[in-house]
Design a protein around this motif. Sequence first.
Motif, PDB file in Angstrom:
ATOM      1  N   MET A 235       0.813  -1.196   0.143  1.00 22.50           N
ATOM      2  CA  MET A 235      -0.130  -0.045  -0.135  1.00 22.50           C
ATOM      3  C   MET A 235       0.937   1.350  -0.032  1.00 22.50           C
ATOM      4  N   GLU A 236       0.737   2.299  -0.916  1.00 18.65           N
ATOM      5  CA  GLU A 236       1.426   3.361  -1.254  1.00 18.65           C
ATOM      6  C   GLU A 236       1.603   4.168   0.249  1.00 18.65           C
ATOM      7  N   LYS A 237       2.604   4.776   0.525  1.00 15.35           N
ATOM      8  CA  LYS A 237       2.739   5.771   1.663  1.00 15.35           C
ATOM      9  C   LYS A 237       2.386   5.110   2.962  1.00 15.35           C
ATOM     10  N   THR A 238       2.657   3.567   2.930  1.00 15.26           N
ATOM     11  CA  THR A 238       2.388   3.085   4.317  1.00 15.26           C
ATOM     12  C   THR A 238       3.838   2.253   4.606  1.00 15.26           C
ATOM     13  N   ARG A 239       3.873   1.706   5.921  1.00 15.00           N
ATOM     14  CA  ARG A 239       4.766   0.792   6.162  1.00 15.00           C
ATOM     15  C   ARG A 239       3.805  -0.558   6.806  1.00 15.00           C
ATOM     16  N   PRO A 240       4.022  -1.700   6.051  1.00 17.93           N
ATOM     17  CA  PRO A 240       3.478  -2.863   6.428  1.00 17.93           C
ATOM     18  C   PRO A 240       3.831  -3.466   7.575  1.00 17.93           C
ATOM     19  N   LEU A 305     -13.310  10.854  13.429  1.00 12.63           N
ATOM     20  CA  LEU A 305     -13.770  10.319  12.217  1.00 12.63           C
ATOM     21  C   LEU A 305     -13.080  10.614  10.963  1.00 12.63           C
ATOM     22  N   LYS A 306     -12.206  11.945  11.210  1.00 13.22           N
ATOM     23  CA  LYS A 306     -11.593  12.199   9.929  1.00 13.22           C
ATOM     24  C   LYS A 306     -10.270  13.054  10.646  1.00 13.22           C
ATOM     25  N   ILE A 307      -9.361  12.122  10.538  1.00 10.31           N
ATOM     26  CA  ILE A 307      -8.046  12.662  11.175  1.00 10.31           C
ATOM     27  C   ILE A 307      -7.194  13.011   9.936  1.00 10.31           C
ATOM     28  N   LEU A 317       0.198   8.924   4.387  1.00  8.16           N
ATOM     29  CA  LEU A 317      -1.394   9.172   4.066  1.00  8.16           C
ATOM     30  C   LEU A 317      -1.571  10.450   4.603  1.00  8.16           C
ATOM     31  N   VAL A 318      -2.388  11.212   4.119  1.00 10.88           N
ATOM     32  CA  VAL A 318      -2.929  12.298   4.854  1.00 10.88           C
ATOM     33  C   VAL A 318      -4.112  12.415   5.617  1.00 10.88           C
ATOM     34  N   GLU A 319      -5.060  11.563   5.116  1.00 15.77           N
ATOM     35  CA  GLU A 319      -6.177  11.066   6.015  1.00 15.77           C
ATOM     36  C   GLU A 319      -5.864   9.460   6.781  1.00 15.77           C
TER      37      GLU A 319
END
Length: 881
Positions: A235-240, A305-307, A317-319
């Motif tokens: 997944m883009e912009k994440t660390r698994p 609910l929206k950080i 990720l921005v959200e």
Amino acid sequence: MKYSNVFLCLIALVFFQCNSPQTYEDQKKPEINRFEIELVAENLNQPMSMDILDDGRILIVEKDGAVKVFDPNTFLVNTIAQIPVNKRFNQPFTTSGMKYDADDGMHGVVMDPDFDNNKFVYMYYSPESEIAKSLVVRYKWEGNSLDLESEKILLEWPTQRERCCHWGGGMVFDKKGNLLIAIGDNSGFNINAEDGDSRRTSGNTNDLRGSILRIKPQPDGTYSIPEGNLFPKGMEKTRPEIYIMGVRNPWRLSLDSQTGWLYWGEVGPSTDEFNRAREAGNFGWPYFIANNQKNTAIKTEYDTLKIVNNSQYNTGLVELPSNPVPSIAWYDRNPAEAFPIPGSGSLSAVGGPFYRKADFKGAERPYPAYYDGKWFVTDYVRGWIMAIEVDEDGNYKSMEEFMSEGTFTGVNDMDFAPNGDMYVLQYGHDSYASYAKDAKLYRIKYNNGNRKPKAIASSDKTAGSVPMKGRLLTEGTIDYDNNISDYKWVLTAENGESIVYKEQNPVVNIEVPGVYQAILTVTDSDGATDTDTIKLVAGNDPPEVLFEFPESNSSFYFPGDQVQYSVNISDEEDMEIDNSQVSVWADYLPEGFDLQVFMDTLKNSPLYLSANAILGQQLVKQNNCFQCHNLDQKAVGPSFNEIANHYRGTDGVYDQLSKKIIGGTKGTWGQTEMPANPSVSLNEAKAIVDFILNSTLKPGDKSSLPISGSLKVPEDTNAGYLVLKASYKDKGFEKITSIETVEIVGLKNPRVYTADFDTLSNMRLYTPHFKQPNNLIPNDKKSFIGLKNIDLNGICTLGLDIIDFPKVKDSFWKISIRIDSSDGEIIGTSMLSELTVADDGFITLPIKLTSVKKNLFIVFENSKYEKGVDEFEIRSIKFIK
């Protein structure tokens, strides 16, 4: 039919009681005295984390990179490796006040679940390198050393070394062989600065910091990603690797072996947390704390609910994942209201082991079933251990104290050994201090059987003329099982004749002069025994020695003042007091030393030793120096007399010898090496030197002070006590040996800190920081503090050390100084608003002169009291002439 049902119910009850694996006794709360705290290792150097082998040995890693093993069979600690780690920040800023001390270094350790076969050990540390980074590394441990050549780096990530703090450090394996690693947010406290913005770490889906990772180590030193982590692989912009994100400084990780759920303690900005994760999730930091309360340091709007992570340093990720998971328990600097957590002021949640009794089948002494399914947690600053009970969903149910506040000092890790003992690893409160005094390893053992009684022998009269009548006493004798079945006293004369008493507190009447031994033996119903002995001297009354302070205060000394004293001596048999047998001594005990402990040594110390030298004598005994040195005969090393004769008169001798004591030496007195004593401070080392240099002195080398006289107190004196000692040895009587009576008094420093108050009511304890003295806060409409039996002679003013006085100066608080009781006669009173600050920072309140000893009470009253409003802290009070 009704009676048949009752009969069947009784049969069922008996059946279940007989067949239940956990008896009622095992399930009820055990008495705290069934738990024995035992010091098993000390002289550790900033111990950070530990893991316990199946054979009971304990692997300990220290901040500076040492890897050590404690063997519970031999009580020895051996070093098996030294790993080069980073020890310094790049910038001169730390929370300790020292210039470049770093929170970097060694952080955590855990052994592979298949350690018995593969010998793998995993460590999390920051290596010694020019590049700021952290690693998770696997080593192989065989025999008596860790094979550093076997190094396999599993994980590596960049860090910052400009500002403190937060590296985490907890590591644990789950039942599937997954390794979980707690990593702090590596951030300072200013969210508007790059190295303080934890949105770039904890709130960053593409950064390993501020997370709890979960990976599956492979035999070749790589790892795979298990199913169920927070972000899928690719997944883009994440660390698994991230299992839990949004944590600040997670310390010790623990898994419930029954459910597999993860538990940890987490240090917050001013609110600390105890957390539970049933699955992967976002735990909110830096956007939320506690039960999802907003972090006021972040000014932008957001909700659960929206950080939105709009930090310029965010690479993920921005959200962010929504619905962050709240803590199951939390507390801040104020007294806890939602949870029964002791203390207030500074705080630092650590966590601890989750207990399941099923994990200890066949163990030598498992903890009782009462603690089954409870999570043991501790706080590094406050020193308590609590047991948190959770419900079937892992949510908070209840909490209770296991070990009270202040039991331990700076706990870094806790865990259970296979035999059921709990081990507690203590870093201590001296941040970054090498070999700090409190860096120790303890174990807490549970005893579910009979407890041995403890015999305490005493008498209402230990010496006197004949016939000497007195009562032998067992007061203080303890048996926690209340099953003492037999008390026996044996009174034995010098000729061997004895009398046996079967009473608990018999009356004895000794008519023949002599020295007698009275031996108490107590036996419980299980046959466990204990003995204690006291000496009785019949035929000679001990002399009486009494200090008096004519025209001076008998409770306090005052810098620049003259202390007038006199020693009055009387003796029943000596018709005339022999002044040659009178000795008087006086000196200042430095601040921070316990008067009672000092008095125990002073009682038998010669006149020629100063207070500092007597403290050195205590330290020599505490540090086992007599194992290698005798006073006047050569042992492994030179005698203290030889050292004194060799160095006396040498320039800088105190600094020179102090460095040798602390750092060790070799070659000065042959080839024998003197080991280092890094836990000894420089002031303590100088006290030891003082004792050594005075070891050649003999009685008569320093004369006694006169029986009555005057002591000039230096203007710059700020000692804890002015201590005076007087002794008189009588002439004996007929065939009875002489008896010496020693009287010691301590005149207090006129500044008295809150820790030394004798009584208080409705006052809240507040710890500003674990290195600072505790303060007290009035906590109701009427509160008070008090000191017992205080001489007020010559005292006309009381100084109050109130923190941030200007903030509460115009409040409704009234202060009254009373004697005898908190409702007694007022000798001074004022509204807080009418008081002013003196040059020394104390708020002064005049009091009426009183010439006798009284119990003194300082009463705080506010008819409009409201919790949290117009609060102030009292640090100390000062008596002013």
